[in-house]
Design a protein around this motif. Structure first.
Motif, PDB file in Angstrom:
ATOM      1  N   ILE A   1       1.269  -1.415   0.074  1.00 63.06           N
ATOM      2  CA  ILE A   1       0.085   0.144   0.653  1.00 63.06           C
ATOM      3  C   ILE A   1       0.621   0.928  -0.130  1.00 63.06           C
ATOM      4  N   CYS A   2      -0.180   2.451  -0.146  1.00 62.49           N
ATOM      5  CA  CYS A   2       1.230   3.737  -0.495  1.00 62.49           C
ATOM      6  C   CYS A   2       0.457   4.598   0.173  1.00 62.49           C
ATOM      7  N   GLY A   3       1.182   5.283   0.014  1.00 62.74           N
ATOM      8  CA  GLY A   3       0.704   6.750   1.116  1.00 62.74           C
ATOM      9  C   GLY A   3      -0.786   7.260   1.060  1.00 62.74           C
ATOM     10  N   SER A   4      -1.169   7.151  -0.399  1.00 63.56           N
ATOM     11  CA  SER A   4      -2.903   7.342  -0.625  1.00 63.56           C
ATOM     12  C   SER A   4      -3.725   6.429  -0.906  1.00 63.56           C
ATOM     13  N   GLY A   5      -2.954   5.252  -0.304  1.00 67.58           N
ATOM     14  CA  GLY A   5      -4.560   3.629   0.432  1.00 67.58           C
ATOM     15  C   GLY A   5      -4.644   4.057   1.521  1.00 67.58           C
ATOM     16  N   VAL A   6      -3.032   4.513   2.715  1.00 60.64           N
ATOM     17  CA  VAL A   6      -2.620   4.297   4.216  1.00 60.64           C
ATOM     18  C   VAL A   6      -4.254   6.071   4.401  1.00 60.64           C
ATOM     19  N   ILE A   7      -4.018   6.560   3.423  1.00 57.71           N
ATOM     20  CA  ILE A   7      -5.229   8.354   3.997  1.00 57.71           C
ATOM     21  C   ILE A   7      -6.232   7.551   3.376  1.00 57.71           C
ATOM     22  N   ASP A   8      -6.403   6.862   2.511  1.00 55.66           N
ATOM     23  CA  ASP A   8      -8.397   6.290   1.834  1.00 55.66           C
ATOM     24  C   ASP A   8      -8.727   5.581   3.528  1.00 55.66           C
ATOM     25  N   LEU A   9      -7.589   4.161   3.751  1.00 56.85           N
ATOM     26  CA  LEU A   9      -7.791   3.130   4.540  1.00 56.85           C
ATOM     27  C   LEU A   9      -8.437   3.868   5.836  1.00 56.85           C
ATOM     28  N   ALA A  10      -7.618   5.071   6.082  1.00 54.87           N
ATOM     29  CA  ALA A  10      -7.408   5.932   8.015  1.00 54.87           C
ATOM     30  C   ALA A  10      -8.977   5.943   7.453  1.00 54.87           C
ATOM     31  N   ALA A  11      -9.134   7.034   6.626  1.00 50.42           N
ATOM     32  CA  ALA A  11     -10.647   7.280   6.139  1.00 50.42           C
ATOM     33  C   ALA A  11     -11.693   6.742   6.441  1.00 50.42           C
ATOM     34  N   HIS A  12     -11.575   5.424   5.945  1.00 43.70           N
ATOM     35  CA  HIS A  12     -12.920   5.110   5.409  1.00 43.70           C
ATOM     36  C   HIS A  12     -12.512   3.987   7.532  1.00 43.70           C
ATOM     37  N   LEU A  13     -11.684   3.677   7.923  1.00 44.36           N
ATOM     38  CA  LEU A  13     -12.258   2.630   8.778  1.00 44.36           C
ATOM     39  C   LEU A  13     -12.747   3.613   9.811  1.00 44.36           C
ATOM     40  N   PHE A  14     -12.646   5.543   9.786  1.00 40.96           N
ATOM     41  CA  PHE A  14     -13.787   6.009  10.751  1.00 40.96           C
ATOM     42  C   PHE A  14     -14.379   6.242  10.680  1.00 40.96           C
ATOM     43  N   ARG A  15     -14.568   5.900   9.096  1.00 42.65           N
ATOM     44  CA  ARG A  15     -16.043   6.345   8.776  1.00 42.65           C
ATOM     45  C   ARG A  15     -16.722   4.765   9.106  1.00 42.65           C
ATOM     46  N   SER A  16     -16.188   3.926   9.245  1.00 45.39           N
ATOM     47  CA  SER A  16     -17.063   3.019   9.268  1.00 45.39           C
ATOM     48  C   SER A  16     -16.880   2.218  10.823  1.00 45.39           C
TER      49      SER A  16
END
Length: 431
Positions: free
Chosen positions: A331-346
């Motif tokens: 995973i790259c940085g863009s993916g990590v940012i996406d992941l963190a955002a959706h982990l919080f939303r969910s």
């Protein structure tokens, strides 16, 4: 067509010209007759011809019936002729090469100078990473006996190998490359030029040079056309390099009426804020969370790397997208940012970025006393192992986010603005 006149302009880099043949009445030197024609066409005060071109000029003019294509580098009203071809030779174009000399990754783009068409592009890991992953480690390494020479050799050998590989991929030769532009941070530029960066990290933080300018490629050890020139983007100082200048020019923010911001994301975040009337810059440590290598599955952007993630808030199923749609391997940085955002939303992490085991359920694992969230199970990854992100990784991301936000708040508040006042936001970096 009058032989003394030029043909239609092809581009700002490539011109087709016809030179009058010598006579008893016009017995000036070949180079002088060519320069006279070019000055008239280009409205140039000065035209210089590379010595390698001069050696070829007499025979080429006569073999080509005094018609030729010329490739130039222009510096204001001064033009430098770096190569010539027969107008019949349309197979191999005059090629130019753009180089983004990154600390972690180096990107190359090959262009047709006559048409501005992109011929090919590629990227590779900076060979200097074997010495140290960050600039500071490399600068300290230059203090060792032979350290600077080793770093310089690593980058030049890496570039030469990739230039040859890139040219071969499109049936060209390195000799077809006549112009090169190179942009990097101040330290990388110094290491490429073989200049000692020792004083850049010591008060008052002074580089050797800010404007390297135009350099012969062969003097830099680059195996391209013997007449080729390398334009090295200028630095502003020790912490603002040519890569930032290139970003400003590419974005066009220096010509905008409204205020825009440019963020170059890396271990050090470099930010420029402004418009056509003013520009202000700021640099600060953002942490390595977005550069790969921090997470067990962290990698720089490339094929098979996760760059987008969506999580269904009800089922908490993951939808993964990878670059080039390859099986995921990291995973790259863009993916990590996406992941963190959706982990919080969910609801799988709380506002502090802490994993909530009850919400993560069977996706959570305890590895060596540290909580890990399985993003891609082993059976769906190209590595044959689970791709996970740990609580430690998320903590690192939170710190980087805080640092980045602080930098943004600082630079905008300095000019009486807030990040919310900005309508244009440019982002650069491989993350």
């Amino acid at each position: 067509m009058n032989r003394a006149e030029t043909n239609t302009k092809i581009s700002r880099w490539v011109k087709t010209v016809s030179v009058p043949p010598p006579t008893l009445q016009n017995n000036t030197a070949d180079a002088d007759r060519l320069i006279a024609i070019l000055k008239r066409q280009l409205k140039a005060d000065t035209i210089d011809i590379d010595p390698f071109v001069l050696k070829r000029l007499p025979n080429c003019l006569r073999n080509w019936d005094y018609h030729l294509r010329c490739v130039f580098f222009r510096d204001k009203k001064r033009w430098l002729l770096t190569g010539i071809k027969s107008i019949q030779n349309q197979e191999a174009p005059f090629a130019g090469l753009a180089v983004d000399l990154g600390t972690s990754r180096i990107a190359l783009r090959l262009l047709n100078l006559a048409t501005a068409e992109v011929i090919a592009e590629s990227s590779f890991d900076n060979p200097q990473m074997v010495i140290g992953p960050d600039i500071l480690a490399r600068i300290h390494f230059t203090d060792q006996n032979g350290g600077l020479e080793k770093l310089n050799k690593l980058i030049k050998n890496g570039l030469n190998q990739m230039i040859e590989k890139l040219c071969l991929s499109c049936n060209l030769k390195p000799e077809n490359v006549y112009l090169i532009s190179l942009a990097g941070n101040t330290a990388m530029t110094h290491l490429f030029l073989g200049l000692n960066p020792h004083w850049m990290i010591r008060e008052p933080y002074i580089p050797v040079v800010n404007r390297p300018g135009l350099v012969k490629a062969k003097d830099l050890g680059l195996r391209v056309n013997p007449g080729a020139r390398v334009f090295i983007f200028p630095n502003i100082g020790s912490y603002f390099g040519g890569d930032l200048i290139a970003g400003i020019l590419f974005s066009g923010m220096n010509k905008m009426k409204h205020t825009a911001i440019l963020v170059d994301v890396g271990t050090n975040a470099e930010i420029v804020l402004g418009n056509k009337n003013w520009l202000i810059g700021c640099a600060g440590a953002a942490g390595p969370a977005l550069e790969g290598g921090v997470s067990r599955m962290g990698m720089m952007a490339g094929p098979g790397i996760i760059d987008q993630i969506r999580i269904d808030p009800n089922t908490r199923d993951f939808t993964i997208h990878t670059i080039d749609n390859k099986l995921p391997k990291g995973i790259c940085g863009s993916g990590v940012i996406d992941l963190a955002a959706h982990l919080f939303r969910s609801g799988m992490i709380d506002i502090r970025g802490k994993l909530i085991p009850d919400r993560c359920k069977d996706k959570i694992k305890n590895i060596a006393g540290n909580l890990h969230l399985v993003v891609v199970p082993a059976k769906k990854s190209s590595t044959g192992s689970d791709l996970t992100i740990s609580q430690t990784d998320l903590d690192s991301l939170i710190r980087s986010k805080a640092a980045m936000y602080t930098i943004l708040e600082t630079i905008t508040s300095t000019v009486g603005m807030s990040p919310g006042d900005l309508s244009t936001f440019f982002v650069a970096g491989t993350f």
